[in-house]
Design an enzyme around this catalytic site. Structure first.
Site, PDB file in Angstrom:
ATOM      1  N   PHE A 189      -0.488  55.090  61.602  1.00 16.82           N
ATOM      2  CA  PHE A 189      -0.189  53.793  61.006  1.00 16.82           C
ATOM      3  C   PHE A 189      -1.396  53.212  60.288  1.00 16.82           C
ATOM      4  O   PHE A 189      -1.269  52.477  59.334  1.00 16.82           O
ATOM      5  CB  PHE A 189       0.240  52.795  62.091  1.00 16.82           C
ATOM      6  CG  PHE A 189       1.590  53.075  62.665  1.00 16.82           C
ATOM      7  CD1 PHE A 189       2.721  52.518  62.091  1.00 16.82           C
ATOM      8  CD2 PHE A 189       1.742  53.879  63.766  1.00 16.82           C
ATOM      9  CE1 PHE A 189       3.974  52.763  62.617  1.00 16.82           C
ATOM     10  CE2 PHE A 189       2.984  54.128  64.300  1.00 16.82           C
ATOM     11  CZ  PHE A 189       4.106  53.572  63.720  1.00 16.82           C
ATOM     12  N   ASP A 240       7.496  65.774  66.595  1.00 10.29           N
ATOM     13  CA  ASP A 240       6.116  65.891  66.125  1.00 10.29           C
ATOM     14  C   ASP A 240       5.181  66.154  67.303  1.00 10.29           C
ATOM     15  O   ASP A 240       4.127  65.535  67.417  1.00 10.29           O
ATOM     16  CB  ASP A 240       5.703  64.624  65.368  1.00 10.29           C
ATOM     17  CG  ASP A 240       4.450  64.840  64.530  1.00 10.29           C
ATOM     18  OD1 ASP A 240       4.196  65.995  64.136  1.00 10.29           O
ATOM     19  OD2 ASP A 240       3.726  63.864  64.263  1.00 10.29           O
TER      20      ASP A 240
END
Length: 502
Positions: A128, A252
């Site tokens: 992020f 992931d």
């Protein structure tokens, strides 16, 4: 039904544009006349602007109630924009739980908790954006004095990050409903103006890749710790696949998304790419191909068909990393050794050669039987046939057996054989004449070799959105991502995996 949608509606309904935001930008805020600085202030559900983050006195601006807004500020046909429309059915609204499970922080709370996001609280760069350490009180959203209260990691979504608002929403969606000792705990979030933050429990040892691959400054992870970490991560995946109302595919799984606490308990982090798995008679869900090279199951990379066995392949790649100390994809190695799963395949099932996979840094301090079982487990999990891969509960059972084995290799014939082979290999390497270095993919033999940290696969567009690092970043702000950009967005698989006739 309306109560189920209220929370996600409030989260996605901010008129948010990932390209227009970032830490340090101006955000609307409401006046806070009751606050008395960062400490001991009375909660009034108000926040301060970040435009003057170096000063405790911030200009105040009016801010409308978030609950009254809708997605992008629009109303379609007089009805609010529904969360299931945002996710196009990829995330089930049935998992949305009560709103009181998460704390909602103001931006001012997080400014105080992190000491104005000061450099000495910086933990690294995540998917992020920047991540900072902070302290909050045990209950509520009030900050605590530094070094007291509850330590947390505050992850900020920035315009420079490789993840966007949809991943931010997905992370909240899953972690607010999923509870397990081997999943990182999400305490709450901040959504204020252009600011987007997530507040997690602080994991003192950071990400697994930082400890496993940083050979220069960190002692090698001991054998028993490696197996303990794998067992914890396997339990986390088994919970997602087999113990939830709807199977959840992590999508992931890699070493940088496994966080460790002080006692090396493993917890899965970064649920931005997680998706609901197939149910009933469905064998897969179709998605865009995302992830990280070396960890993606071949059938998923080629077709975009995703199921829980895709996660099992990724777990197998991590098993081989833990056994060998090598990275799942390492462009600095010879071509035939770059993809760890492919290189390890013939050794993992050969009783006479499996020891070639064992990390040299372990010396003789590893279990002979356990290393054999771990090599075979990695092989089975990375089987090219998805149906032949084990389910994660079976993986957990195998690891529970391995962790109790204590037949260390010290002074055994196997260990002396390993030493002899390594000495012979080193002697042969020293006899080889020096030759010009040819960089893979370079058109010139005189090209300078690239650093492993800077060798990347081609980017999939002008603004790739997917990070390859953990929320804590394995190497800080400069070397925080893994060496290879992920495959993202496009369905086109790497050329080595392209189907015949394609």
């Amino acid at each position: 039904m309306r109560s189920q949608r209220l929370f996600l509606l409030s989260v996605i309904g901010q008129g948010f544009s990932p390209n227009s935001m970032g830490a340090g930008r101006s955000v609307p805020a409401r006046d806070n006349k009751e606050s008395g600085g960062c400490w001991g202030w009375r909660r009034s559900n108000r926040a301060m602007s970040s435009t003057a983050s170096s000063s405790p006195h911030y200009p105040a601006h009016p801010q409308p109630e978030i609950e009254n807004s809708v997605y992008n500020g629009n109303i379609a046909g007089g009805e609010p924009f529904l969360p299931e429309d945002v996710f196009s059915g990829s995330i089930s609204p049935s998992l949305v739980a009560k709103d009181d499970q998460l704390r909602r922080f103001s931006y001012y709370d997080l400014i105080c908790a992190t000491g104005h996001f000061r450099p000495d609280n910086f933990l690294g760069i995540g998917g992020f954006g920047p991540v900072h350490k902070g302290w909050i009180r045990e209950t509520g959203t009030s900050p605590a004095r530094h070094g007291t209260g509850l330590p947390v990691a505050v992850k900020t979504l920035s315009s420079q990050g490789m993840q966007g608002h949809p991943e931010w929403v997905a992370e909240i969606h899953y972690l607010r409903t999923l509870r397990h000792p081997n999943l990182v705990k999400l305490f709450g979030f901040c959504i204020e103006g252009n600011q987007r933050q997530l507040v997690y429990e602080f994991m003192s040892r950071g990400s697994l890749d930082k400890l496993l691959f940083n050979v220069d400054s960190v002692p090698p992870l001991p054998w028993n710790i490696r197996v303990k970490i794998l067992l914890g991560a396997a339990k986390g995946l088994a919970y997602l696949h087999e113990e939830t109302e709807t199977p959840v595919i992590f999508r992931d799984f890699k070493t940088s998304n496994v966080l460790l606490d002080e006692d090396y308990n493993a917890k899965l982090s970064d649920f931005g790419l997680a998706r609901d798995g197939p149910e009933g008679d469905r064998t897969h869900v179709s998605t865009q191909v995302v992830g990280t090279h070396g960890y993606g199951a071949p059938e998923y990379v080629m077709t975009g068909h995703l199921n829980t066995k895709s996660d099992v392949y990724s777990f197998g790649a991590v098993v081989l990393e833990m056994l060998s100390g090598r990275k799942a994809m390492d462009k600095s190695r010879p071509m035939e050794e770059q993809n760890l799963a492919e290189w390890a395949r013939p050794f993992a099932i050969d009783r006479e050669r499996f020891h070639k996979l064992i990390d040299r840094r372990l010396g003789s301090k590893f279990s002979i039987t356990g290393s054999q079982m771990l090599a075979r487990l990695g092989h089975n999990c990375t089987n090219l046939d998805p149906k032949s891969r084990p389910i994660m509960s079976k993986v957990v059972t195998t690891l529970e057996t391995i962790i109790n084995l204590d037949d260390m290799a010290t002074n055994t014939n196997l260990y002396h054989q390993m030493l002899a082979e390594r000495a012979h290999a080193n002697a042969n390497a020293n006899l080889l004449p020096a030759s010009p270095t040819l960089v893979v993919g370079s058109s010139s033999a005189n090209s300078q070799p690239s650093s492993p940290r800077t060798m990347r696969s081609p980017a999939r567009g002008p603004n790739p959105r997917r990070s390859t690092s953990s929320p804590y970043g394995p190497h800080g702000p400069v070397h925080s991502a893994s060496p290879f950009r992920p495959f993202r967005q496009e369905r086109m698989p790497p050329s080595s995996w392209r189907r015949p006739g394609a």
